[in-house]
Design a protein around this motif. Structure first.
Motif, short mmCIF file in Angstrom:
data_model
loop_
_atom_site.label_atom_id
_atom_site.label_comp_id
_atom_site.label_asym_id
_atom_site.label_seq_id
_atom_site.Cartn_x
_atom_site.Cartn_y
_atom_site.Cartn_z
N VAL A 51 0.85 -1.18 0.00
CA VAL A 51 0.00 0.00 0.00
C VAL A 51 0.89 1.23 0.00
O VAL A 51 1.76 1.37 0.85
N GLU A 52 0.66 2.11 -0.96
CA GLU A 52 1.47 3.31 -1.07
C GLU A 52 1.13 4.33 0.01
O GLU A 52 1.99 4.98 0.57
N ASN A 53 -0.16 4.50 0.31
CA ASN A 53 -0.61 5.49 1.27
C ASN A 53 -1.60 4.83 2.23
O ASN A 53 -2.61 4.29 1.80
N GLY A 54 -1.33 4.87 3.52
CA GLY A 54 -2.16 4.21 4.51
C GLY A 54 -3.39 4.98 4.94
O GLY A 54 -4.10 4.55 5.85
N GLY A 97 -17.15 -4.62 2.46
CA GLY A 97 -16.01 -3.86 2.00
C GLY A 97 -15.99 -2.51 2.69
O GLY A 97 -17.04 -1.97 3.04
N THR A 98 -14.81 -1.98 2.91
CA THR A 98 -14.67 -0.69 3.57
C THR A 98 -13.29 -0.13 3.21
O THR A 98 -12.51 -0.74 2.50
N ARG A 99 -13.01 1.03 3.73
CA ARG A 99 -11.68 1.63 3.66
C ARG A 99 -11.21 1.82 5.09
O ARG A 99 -11.99 2.15 5.96
N MET A 100 -9.94 1.60 5.30
CA MET A 100 -9.40 1.73 6.65
C MET A 100 -8.06 2.45 6.62
O MET A 100 -7.39 2.49 5.59
N ARG A 101 -7.71 3.04 7.75
CA ARG A 101 -6.41 3.68 7.88
C ARG A 101 -5.44 2.68 8.49
O ARG A 101 -5.77 1.96 9.41
N LEU A 102 -4.24 2.67 7.96
CA LEU A 102 -3.20 1.79 8.49
C LEU A 102 -2.04 2.64 8.98
O LEU A 102 -1.47 3.43 8.22
N ALA A 103 -1.70 2.47 10.24
CA ALA A 103 -0.64 3.27 10.85
C ALA A 103 0.70 3.00 10.20
O ALA A 103 1.49 3.90 9.98
N ARG A 104 0.96 1.75 9.89
CA ARG A 104 2.21 1.34 9.25
C ARG A 104 2.06 -0.11 8.81
O ARG A 104 0.99 -0.68 8.92
N ALA A 132 -0.22 6.24 8.04
CA ALA A 132 -1.31 7.07 8.52
C ALA A 132 -1.45 6.82 10.01
O ALA A 132 -0.86 5.90 10.55
N CYS A 133 -2.24 7.62 10.71
CA CYS A 133 -2.55 7.44 12.12
C CYS A 133 -1.35 7.57 13.05
O CYS A 133 -1.40 7.15 14.18
N VAL A 134 -0.25 8.08 12.61
CA VAL A 134 0.94 8.17 13.43
C VAL A 134 1.05 9.58 13.99
O VAL A 134 1.06 10.56 13.24
N GLU A 135 1.13 9.67 15.30
CA GLU A 135 1.28 10.97 15.94
C GLU A 135 2.73 11.39 15.90
O GLU A 135 3.61 10.54 16.06
#
Length: 136
Positions: A51-54, A97-104, A132-135
């Motif tokens: 995945v290019e962008n999480g 089906g859905t879309r989700m955020r992946l931190a890494r 994504a989701c990384v502070e």
């Protein structure tokens, strides 16, 4: 009075449980939903393994036999429980089906629950190049 209300709200927020990103937290969330440790089984997770962008990763979960519930979990997001779908009666070939955020980069786990209480799971490792989701 506003300071007192703020102090009460701040102390209430401080007492909330902190989300933990770990394999143990994911296993606990799976056990809480399934009521047991699911065995590997016939469940398909349709997701790109690179995945290019999480920020918005499309994912689809398909069960090969009738189930009353499907769920999706991740090991490294702050909340391991991504989605739970319940069906009123056993659906012949359920999917969602859905879309989700992946931190890494991490493992994605899907779990199915049958009407008779059996549970099974499948997993896939996903490599994320832009997290994504990384502070900070």
């Amino acid at each position: 009075m506003k300071r007192r209300a703020f102090a009460l709200a701040a102390s209430a927020v401080a007492l909330l449980p902190v989300a933990q990103a770990s394999d143990g937290a994911m296993r606990a969330a799976i056990r809480a939903w399934a009521g047991q440790d699911p065995a590997p089984g016939s469940l398909q997770i349709v997701i790109a393994e690179l995945v290019e962008n999480g920020n918005a990763v499309p994912v689809r979960v398909v069960a090969a036999e009738p189930v009353v519930g499907l769920a999706l979990f991740t090991s490294l997001n702050p909340e391991p429980d991504v989605l739970q779908a319940s069906f009123g009666a056993a659906v012949a070939r359920p999917e969602f089906g859905t879309r989700m955020r992946l931190a890494r980069s991490q493992t994605i786990v899907a779990v199915a629950k049958a009407a008779d209480g059996r549970c099974w799971q499948a997993s896939v490792d996903v490599v994320v190049t832009l997290a994504a989701c990384v502070e900070p």
